[in-house]
Design a protein around this motif. Sequence first.
Motif, mmCIF file in Angstrom:
data_model
loop_
_atom_site.group_PDB
_atom_site.id
_atom_site.type_symbol
_atom_site.label_atom_id
_atom_site.label_comp_id
_atom_site.label_asym_id
_atom_site.label_seq_id
_atom_site.Cartn_x
_atom_site.Cartn_y
_atom_site.Cartn_z
ATOM 1 N N HIS A 48 0.923 -1.130 0.101
ATOM 2 C CA HIS A 48 0.020 -0.180 0.092
ATOM 3 C C HIS A 48 0.928 1.142 -0.053
ATOM 4 O O HIS A 48 1.900 1.280 0.512
ATOM 5 C CB HIS A 48 -1.123 -0.171 1.445
ATOM 6 N N ASP A 67 -6.817 0.930 10.929
ATOM 7 C CA ASP A 67 -7.174 1.312 9.455
ATOM 8 C C ASP A 67 -7.042 2.734 9.540
ATOM 9 O O ASP A 67 -7.051 3.735 9.979
ATOM 10 C CB ASP A 67 -8.611 1.343 9.437
ATOM 11 N N ALA A 115 -6.708 -7.806 -2.682
ATOM 12 C CA ALA A 115 -6.361 -7.036 -1.687
ATOM 13 C C ALA A 115 -6.643 -7.168 -0.312
ATOM 14 O O ALA A 115 -7.744 -7.757 -0.212
ATOM 15 C CB ALA A 115 -6.878 -5.576 -1.964
ATOM 16 N N PRO A 170 -8.405 -6.233 3.212
ATOM 17 C CA PRO A 170 -9.364 -5.305 3.395
ATOM 18 C C PRO A 170 -9.213 -3.972 4.066
ATOM 19 O O PRO A 170 -10.110 -3.155 4.486
ATOM 20 C CB PRO A 170 -10.487 -6.141 4.363
ATOM 21 N N GLU A 198 -8.169 -0.120 4.722
ATOM 22 C CA GLU A 198 -8.517 1.017 4.081
ATOM 23 C C GLU A 198 -7.393 1.437 3.121
ATOM 24 O O GLU A 198 -7.482 1.849 1.928
ATOM 25 C CB GLU A 198 -8.882 2.296 4.704
ATOM 26 N N THR A 209 -4.976 -0.426 1.875
ATOM 27 C CA THR A 209 -4.761 -1.334 0.751
ATOM 28 C C THR A 209 -5.730 -1.090 -0.367
ATOM 29 O O THR A 209 -5.649 -1.019 -1.395
ATOM 30 C CB THR A 209 -4.555 -2.694 1.021
ATOM 31 N N ARG A 210 -7.085 -0.920 0.243
ATOM 32 C CA ARG A 210 -8.209 -0.695 -0.609
ATOM 33 C C ARG A 210 -8.094 0.552 -1.574
ATOM 34 O O ARG A 210 -8.276 0.430 -2.767
ATOM 35 C CB ARG A 210 -9.549 -0.748 0.076
ATOM 36 N N HIS A 211 -7.764 1.669 -1.185
ATOM 37 C CA HIS A 211 -7.639 2.868 -1.765
ATOM 38 C C HIS A 211 -6.353 2.744 -2.673
ATOM 39 O O HIS A 211 -6.562 3.278 -3.646
ATOM 40 C CB HIS A 211 -7.368 3.863 -0.829
ATOM 41 N N GLU A 262 -7.608 0.563 -5.461
ATOM 42 C CA GLU A 262 -8.535 1.449 -6.388
ATOM 43 C C GLU A 262 -7.719 2.434 -7.192
ATOM 44 O O GLU A 262 -8.137 2.744 -8.318
ATOM 45 C CB GLU A 262 -9.709 1.986 -5.537
ATOM 46 N N ALA A 283 -13.463 -0.748 -8.828
ATOM 47 C CA ALA A 283 -13.897 -1.801 -7.696
ATOM 48 C C ALA A 283 -13.806 -3.244 -8.275
ATOM 49 O O ALA A 283 -14.352 -4.334 -7.506
ATOM 50 C CB ALA A 283 -15.713 -1.618 -7.617
ATOM 51 N N TYR A 319 -12.025 -5.834 -7.878
ATOM 52 C CA TYR A 319 -11.050 -6.668 -7.359
ATOM 53 C C TYR A 319 -11.676 -7.338 -6.290
ATOM 54 O O TYR A 319 -12.720 -7.246 -6.008
ATOM 55 C CB TYR A 319 -9.906 -5.827 -6.875
ATOM 56 N N LEU A 323 -11.397 -8.610 -2.209
ATOM 57 C CA LEU A 323 -10.683 -8.577 -0.802
ATOM 58 C C LEU A 323 -10.451 -10.072 -0.092
ATOM 59 O O LEU A 323 -11.377 -10.956 -0.272
ATOM 60 C CB LEU A 323 -11.782 -7.842 0.189
#
Length: 197
Positions: free
Chosen positions: A11, A27, A60, A62, A64, A66-68, A71, A82, A84, A86
Amino acid sequence: MSRAPLYFVRHGETDWNAEGRLQGQRDTPLNHRGHAQAGEAAERLRGLLGADVGALPFIASPLERTRHTMEGLRRALGLDPAGYTLDPRLREIGFGAWEGLTWKDVRRSDPARSQARDRDRWGYCPPGEGAESYAMVAERVRPLLEALDRPTVVVAHGGVARAVMVALGAANTEDAPHLEILQGRILVLEAGTRRWV
């Protein structure tokens, strides 16, 4: 164990990264530089894989950050942000009671445990709820890695990268905890080797 190449992205930077704080499973959001690093990783991935990148599975953690990163990376590649999956097995190593502290804080407030960790970086589990050792993380991610049957892009964390490298035979348990895990770059893991792009 998976023999297909794994394209691992740590990330992007958070303020806690910049301050040297142990994030663990807290997070924490990306900072401005972290968002830019997602785009840098996308360009490196495009350089490696070209048009084929969109056909790969993307997985990814879950959390924040890594999600961002995922994305932002997918957006920069012209893919559905979106699009991908988790997987909770990719969440960062838990630092328990040490989360939010710097290593300097830990050494000052908990010198005996800090020294115990220095003697066994791979196997030591910090105090507190949710704490893990790198060995525990490697066991957590191993089933996911075994299920991968084609090249895959993974966005996760520094501690997870160390565990994945050991699980895939690309690092040993002595070296892995000391390796620098870069942001904005791609760690290519293939056939027991590792290289940064």
